[in-house]
Design an enzyme around this catalytic site. Structure first.
Site, PDB file in Angstrom:
ATOM      1  N   LYS A 163     -32.327  -9.156  12.185  1.00  0.00           N
ATOM      2  CA  LYS A 163     -31.716  -9.184  13.515  1.00  0.00           C
ATOM      3  C   LYS A 163     -31.870 -10.586  14.083  1.00  0.00           C
ATOM      4  CE  LYS A 163     -30.196  -4.973  13.958  1.00  0.00           C
ATOM      5  NZ  LYS A 163     -28.753  -4.717  14.005  1.00  0.00           N
ATOM      6  N   LYS A 262     -19.213   1.944   9.716  1.00  0.00           N
ATOM      7  CA  LYS A 262     -20.050   3.053  10.200  1.00  0.00           C
ATOM      8  C   LYS A 262     -19.128   4.202  10.543  1.00  0.00           C
ATOM      9  CE  LYS A 262     -23.532   0.069  12.216  1.00  0.00           C
ATOM     10  NZ  LYS A 262     -24.182  -0.428  13.419  1.00  0.00           N
TER      11      LYS A 262
END
Ligand code: OSB
Ligand code: MG
Length: 370
Positions: A163, A262
Site C-alpha cells: 500500500k 473485483k
C-alpha cells in the site's frame, strides 16, 4: 431456475490486525451475504463494500437495504436462466454494483451447484490452481514492513503488493527495493494522488515495479491515460473499472496496461467475465483483487482467477491471514507456495459456519412469499 427465497445478512468480521490503506484504517470488515434458494438447493454470494463509503460510494448497511427493498424483490419468484438475465432484471437500478454483485454471485454458486460442477469449470477456467500474492498495508515502521516481506518471500510468495499513500511512499519503496533487489513488487495507491503528483510516479519508474495500482482519482480515466504516457511502469486500474463499458473506454484511451478485477466492484461475476474478455481481446492482462471478504466471497474470486487472461498473482488469501475464524467452512488454505486451489466440489465448495454467521450478523432478513 426459479428463485424461491433470498436471505440477506449484514455481517461484521473482526480482523486480526487493522488494515491500513490510503482510504483509512479498518479493524472490522462489513460485508453482505446472500443465500439464494431454488427448490432444495442454495447458493451463496458476498459483497464487501465495507462499513463506510470510502473505497467506493457504497457501504454495507446501504447495500443491505437496497438488496432487501429493491433488488431481491425483483428476482423473487422469477425464472432466472443466466447471469445476463439476472443483470437485465436489475438494470433499471443505477450503480450500486456491490449490492448487485452479492445477488449475482449467489446465482452463479446456485447454478454451479445445480449443475453438479465446481464454479471455476462453469466460468471456463482451465486449471483449478491459481497463483496468489502477498499484500501489506501501511505499518508502524519500515523495519516492521521489511520483516513481514522477508517472511513472505521465504514462504515462497511470487509477488508482494505494498500500500502506498502520502507519508508511506517513496522512502518506503526505496527501502524495500534496497533490501530485496530482485523480487516482484507493485504499489497500490487507492486513488490517493492527482496528476500534479506526476514527479512521484516518474521517480517510481526507477524501482522496477511490476505496476502501479490506481494512482489517481477513483472515477478517473483521462488523467490515468495522460500519466501512463509519461511513465514506463504499467498502470493497473482498480477503482476506475466499474463496468465493461468503462473497461472498453480505458483500453481505447490507453489509461492502463493491467486491470485488477473485483467481482463486487463491477457488479458480479457476469460483468467480471465480460471485462476479462474485453481485456483479453485488447491484449490487456488481468488479475483478481479482493476486499478482505470472507472465504465465501474469496472462493468466488478464486474461481474467477482460474481464467486464462489472469496473468499475475491475485489478491486471494488463506482465511488465517486476516481472520481468527473465517465464516467459510472449510476455511481457505494455501495449496503450495504462493498458490491456492479452487474447490472441486460443486459451486464455490464452501458454506458459512451457521453458528458463526449468526454471531457475526448485525442485520438479517428473508425475502420470500408469505
Ligand atoms: O484496493 O485492492 C484494493 C482491500 C480492501 C479494499 C480495497 C483493496 C484492498 C486490497 C487488499 O488491496 C486486497 C486483499 O488483501 O484482499
Ligand atoms: Mg486496489
Amino acid at each position: 431456475m426459479r428463485i424461491d427465497c433470498i436471505d440477506i445478512y449484514r455481517v461484521a468480521m473482526p480482523l486480526i490486525y487493522p488494515f491500513r490503506t490510503a482510504f483509512g484504517d479498518t479493524h472490522v470488515v462489513e460485508s453482505v451475504l446472500v443465500k439464494m434458494r431454488s427448490g432444495d438447493l442454495v447458493g451463496w454470494g458476498e459483497a464487501a463494500p465495507w462499513e463506510s463509503p470510502t473505497y467506493s460510494e457504497e457501504w454495507a448497511a446501504g447495500a443491505y437495504i437496497l438488496i432487501r427493498d429493491w433488488l431481491a424483490p425483483r428476482l423473487l419468484n422469477q425464472e432466472v436462466e443466466s447471469g445476463e438475465a439476472l443483470q437485465t432484471r436489475l438494470a433499471e437500478f443505477k450503480g450500486n454494483r456491490f449490492a448487485k454483485a452479492a445477488l449475482d454471485l449467489a446465482w452463479w454458486d446456485l447454478h454451479a451447484r445445480r449443475s453438479g460442477s465446481p464454479l471455476w469449470k462453469i466460468l471456463g477456467g482451465s486449471s483449478g490452481t491459481v497463483l496468489v500474492g502477498a499484500d501489506f498495508g501501511v505499518m508502524e515502521t519500515i523495519d516492521a514492513l521489511l520483516d513481514v516481506i522477508d517472511s513472505a518471500i521465504k514462504a515462497g510468495y511470487k509477488r508482494v503488493k505494498l500500500k502506498f499513500r502520502p507519508g508511506w511512499d517513496l522512502d518506503m519503496v526505496r527501502a524495500v527495493r534496497g533490501a530485496f533487489p530482485a523480487c516482484v513488487f507493485h504499489v497500490d495507491c487507492n486513488s490517493a494522488y492527482r496528476l500534479k503528483d506526476q514527479r512521484i510516479f516518474e521517480e517510481l519508474d526507477g524501482y522496477g515495479l511490476a505496476m502501479i495500482e490506481q494512482p489517481l482519482a477513483s472515477d478517473d480515466l483521462l488523467d490515468h491515460a495522460k500519466l501512463q504516457r509519461k511513465i514506463q511502469t504499467p498502470i493497473c486500474l482498480d477503482e476506475s473499472i466499474v463496468s465493461p463499458e468503462k473497461a472498453s473506454k480505458a483500453i481505447n484511451i490507453g489509461a492502463a496496461r493491467w486491470f485488477n478485477i473485483k467481482p463486487g466492484r463491477v457488479g458480479g461475476l457476469t460483468p467480471a467475465l465480460q471485462v476479462i474478455q474485453i481485456a483479453e481481446r485488447a491484449g490487456i492482462p488481468c488479475w483478481v483483487g479482493g476486499m478482505l471478504e470472507s472465504g465465501l466471497g474469496a472462493s468466488h474470486c478464486l474461481a474467477l482467477a482460474t481464467l486464462s487472461n489472469i496473468k499475475y498473482p491475485s489478491d486471494v488469501f488463506p482465511s488465517s491471514r486476516f481472520f481468527e475464524k473465517d465464516l467459510a467452512c472449510p476455511e481457505l488454505t494455501l495449496s503450495g507456495p504462493s498458490q491456492m486451489r479452487a474447490a472441486e466440489d460443486a459451486g464455490i465448495g464452501c458454506s458459512p459456519d451457521e453458528e458463526l454467521l449468526a454471531s457475526r450478523s448485525v442485520q438479517r432478513c428473508q425475502i420470500r412469499n408469505l
